[in-house]
Design an enzyme around this catalytic site. Sequence first.
Site, PDB file in Angstrom:
ATOM      1  N   SER A 155      35.437   6.802  16.633  1.00 36.11           N
ATOM      2  CA  SER A 155      35.135   8.230  16.699  1.00 36.11           C
ATOM      3  C   SER A 155      35.657   8.780  18.014  1.00 36.11           C
ATOM      4  O   SER A 155      35.886   8.030  18.972  1.00 36.11           O
ATOM      5  CB  SER A 155      33.616   8.433  16.622  1.00 36.11           C
ATOM      6  OG  SER A 155      33.248   9.749  16.984  1.00 36.11           O
ATOM      7  N   TYR A 168      24.682   5.888  18.599  1.00 39.00           N
ATOM      8  CA  TYR A 168      25.872   5.970  17.746  1.00 39.00           C
ATOM      9  C   TYR A 168      27.139   5.987  18.595  1.00 39.00           C
ATOM     10  O   TYR A 168      28.094   5.247  18.329  1.00 39.00           O
ATOM     11  CB  TYR A 168      25.806   7.222  16.872  1.00 39.00           C
ATOM     12  CG  TYR A 168      27.100   7.547  16.162  1.00 39.00           C
ATOM     13  CD1 TYR A 168      27.465   6.863  15.008  1.00 39.00           C
ATOM     14  CD2 TYR A 168      27.970   8.532  16.654  1.00 39.00           C
ATOM     15  CE1 TYR A 168      28.655   7.145  14.355  1.00 39.00           C
ATOM     16  CE2 TYR A 168      29.156   8.814  16.017  1.00 39.00           C
ATOM     17  CZ  TYR A 168      29.500   8.119  14.861  1.00 39.00           C
ATOM     18  OH  TYR A 168      30.697   8.405  14.234  1.00 39.00           O
TER      19      TYR A 168
END
Length: 282
Positions: A155, A168
Site C-alpha cells: 500500500s 495495518y
Amino acid sequence: MAIFAPNQSSFSGLRVAITGASSGIGRAIAEQAAARGARVVIGARRLDKLQELAAGNPNLLPLVVDVADEAASRAWVREAGRLLGGLDVVIANAGYGDLCPVAEYSGEQFRRIFEVNVTGSWAVCAEAISLMKAQPVSGKPPMNKFRGHIMMVSSAAARRGLPLFGPYSATKAAQLSLCEALRVEHWDDRIAVTSIHPVGTDTEFFNIAESTGKGKMPPRSKGEIRQTAEQVARRVCDAFGRNVREVWPFRPARFLLALVSIWPWLGDRVMYKVRGMMSKAK
C-alpha cells in the site's frame, strides 16, 4: 468487468496464483490476467465466491486457502504449482485492515492482522520461491528472463503510517521490507520481486474496516484520490515478467510520499487533518 485492451501483450501459457482473489484488487487482477490468456489459481477462504468468479472461465481455477494458517498457505502454493505445472507469477494479495486507534487494539487483533497480512504473505512467497528456484528460465514472454515473479500487494501506507490504520500500515511497511530483501537475495536465482502500492481503492476494504474496528470513515471529499480495482490490476498485470521493483498505480503518490519522508512534519500535518475528519464522522 475486466479491462483488456487488444494491444496489451498476451499471457498465453502464463501460470499465475493469487491470494485474496474473491473480491477487490485480487479479483480484478485474476480477471484481467485470465482475459489475457493466463491460467490463474484463485485463492480465498470462501469457496462460493471463488466458484462464482470462476464460473464459465476455464482459465480460473478456484482453490481455498486461509493465509492465516502457515501450513495451509504453503500447501496451497504447492497444489497451485501442481495444477498449473509450475508457477510463473505468485501474488500475495490477501489482507485487511481495522479502523481503530493503535492503543485500543486488543492483543488478539494485533496478532491476527500480522498473521494474515505479513505471515501469510511471507509463507506464500517463501514456498513459491522454493518452487521457482527449481524451474528453468521460461524464455517465453512475458517471462523471458526470469524463473518466476513474486508480487506482494502492499500500500502507499507502507511509506507513511495512517491514523486509525496504524497496525495495518505497519503490516504494509513489513511487506515492503520483505520485498526489498527478497529482491536482492534471489536476484542470482532470476526471480523478480515487486511490491504494489495502491492509494485508496474503490473496494469493500473500508466497509470491512469500519465493521471490525472502532471508527468511521468520513464522507468522501471532493478532492480525494481513489482508484478502481481495475485500474490497479491493469498496472499490476503490465508488470508481469518485468524487473519492476515497485508498482505505484497512482504515480504522483510516490513523489509526494518521498517529500513526506524528507519532511515528516509535513506528513503529520496532513494526517492530523485526516484524523480530525475521521473523528467528526463517528
